[in-house]
Write an enzyme that holds these catalytic residues in place. Structure first.
Site, PDB file in Angstrom:
ATOM      1  N   TYR A  19     -23.861  -2.428  -0.246  1.00  0.00           N
ATOM      2  CA  TYR A  19     -23.419  -3.748   0.037  1.00  0.00           C
ATOM      3  C   TYR A  19     -23.222  -4.451  -1.108  1.00  0.00           C
ATOM      4  O   TYR A  19     -22.372  -5.215  -1.506  1.00  0.00           O
ATOM      5  CB  TYR A  19     -24.430  -4.566   0.961  1.00  0.00           C
ATOM      6  CG  TYR A  19     -24.563  -5.905   0.951  1.00  0.00           C
ATOM      7  CD1 TYR A  19     -23.258  -6.503   1.832  1.00  0.00           C
ATOM      8  CD2 TYR A  19     -25.081  -6.848   0.379  1.00  0.00           C
ATOM      9  CE1 TYR A  19     -23.160  -7.750   1.868  1.00  0.00           C
ATOM     10  CE2 TYR A  19     -24.950  -8.053   0.396  1.00  0.00           C
ATOM     11  CZ  TYR A  19     -24.019  -8.644   1.075  1.00  0.00           C
ATOM     12  OH  TYR A  19     -23.835 -10.074   1.228  1.00  0.00           O
ATOM     13  N   GLY A  37     -18.362 -19.533   8.012  1.00  0.00           N
ATOM     14  CA  GLY A  37     -17.199 -19.748   8.317  1.00  0.00           C
ATOM     15  C   GLY A  37     -16.611 -20.639   9.360  1.00  0.00           C
ATOM     16  O   GLY A  37     -15.907 -21.564   9.213  1.00  0.00           O
TER      17      GLY A  37
END
Length: 272
Positions: free
Chosen positions: A157, A17
């Site tokens: 997950y 990010g």
């Protein structure tokens, strides 16, 4: 001078990010970044000229406040990169909202944020960071928080990453008439802080083993950057990519009952 493009990146305090923020920053971009670490996020903001908003996706109230801040800061969003997430030990904790952490942080909070930003997203591209881990996931609409099933971390997950694909396709089914394009992407096995809250999954990422099984953060960010620069391409709507190509996906990922059911249950759980 070209029109300014507004890009919002979640999970931008570090990892792919942060790299995507650095790559996409420029005089023709209004950049908004979010993350849970004020110090790390502010450092990225200073480097890129971005506006930074701190939010912890383990708290739905933080997500609601974040949406209010973003809605107040911009008139329109061209690209939303839903990149915040991670892998967490499901038996170790529940979020303050009472949810299994992989489910909330990877799916439920991005779902809530995206819906609260909907009015600013006409003609926008939404990218949901998913994972090849979706292949080991299994969505049960009656047990999204793994209260009835045994909560193995890899399964929790993987299920959350499968839900990212289902959410992507839910957007494609509901919002295409608004010109919104949604894509899910696996960036690759990135050597970042991924897995910091996990013992077993984190081993690959925290030890010298990572140089044998991972790619650099810069390479991991490349698919996000390319998609953001390309913008809302209708040919990509609803697709799941492994980096730059069509990905291998769980058989549940195209189930219309799950696509619609997950959206409905997520809306109920977030009070939408």
């Amino acid at each position: 001078m070209a029109d300014t493009k507004t890009i919002v990146i979640t999970g931008a305090s570090d990892g792919i990010g942060a790299v995507a923020a650095r790559e996409l920053a420029g005089p023709e971009v209004t950049l908004i970044i979010t993350g849970r670490s004020p110090d790390k996020l502010n450092a990225v903001a200073e480097e890129t000229g971005a506006t930074a908003f701190v939010a912890d996706f383990a708290r739905l109230d933080d997500v609601r406040a974040l949406a209010e801040q973003i809605n107040g800061a911009v008139d329109h969003i061209d690209v939303l990169l839903n990149n915040a997430g991670g892998t967490f030990e499901p038996n170790r904790l529940r979020t303050v909202d009472g949810h299994e952490p992989n489910f909330q942080i990877n799916h439920l909070s991005p779902f809530l944020l995206t819906n609260l930003l909907k009015d600013k997203l006409s003609g926008a591209l939404i990218v949901n960071t998913s994972s090849v881990g979706n292949l080991v996931g299994k969505v049960d609409l009656d047990d999204l928080d793994f209260e009835k099933r045994r909560a193995f971390q890899t399964r929790c997950y993987g299920t959350a990453k499968l839900e990212n694909i289902l959410f992507t396709r839910g957007i494609a089914r509901r919002w295409a008439d608004d010109g919104i394009v949604s894509v899910a992407v696996h960036p690759g096995p990135v050597a970042s802080s991924f897995g910091r809250d996990s013992f077993f999954i984190g081993l690959l990422y925290r030890t010298p083993l990572k140089k044998y099984g991972t790619i650099t953060v810069e390479k991991g960010a490349a698919p996000l950057v390319e998609l953001a620069r390309k913008g809302a391409d209708p040919k990509l709507n609803g697709q799941y990519l492994e980096r730059f190509k069509k990905g291998h996906e769980n058989k549940q990922a195209s189930d219309p009952t799950l696509i619609d059911g997950l959206w409905t249950r997520s809306a109920e759980l977030t009070g939408l």
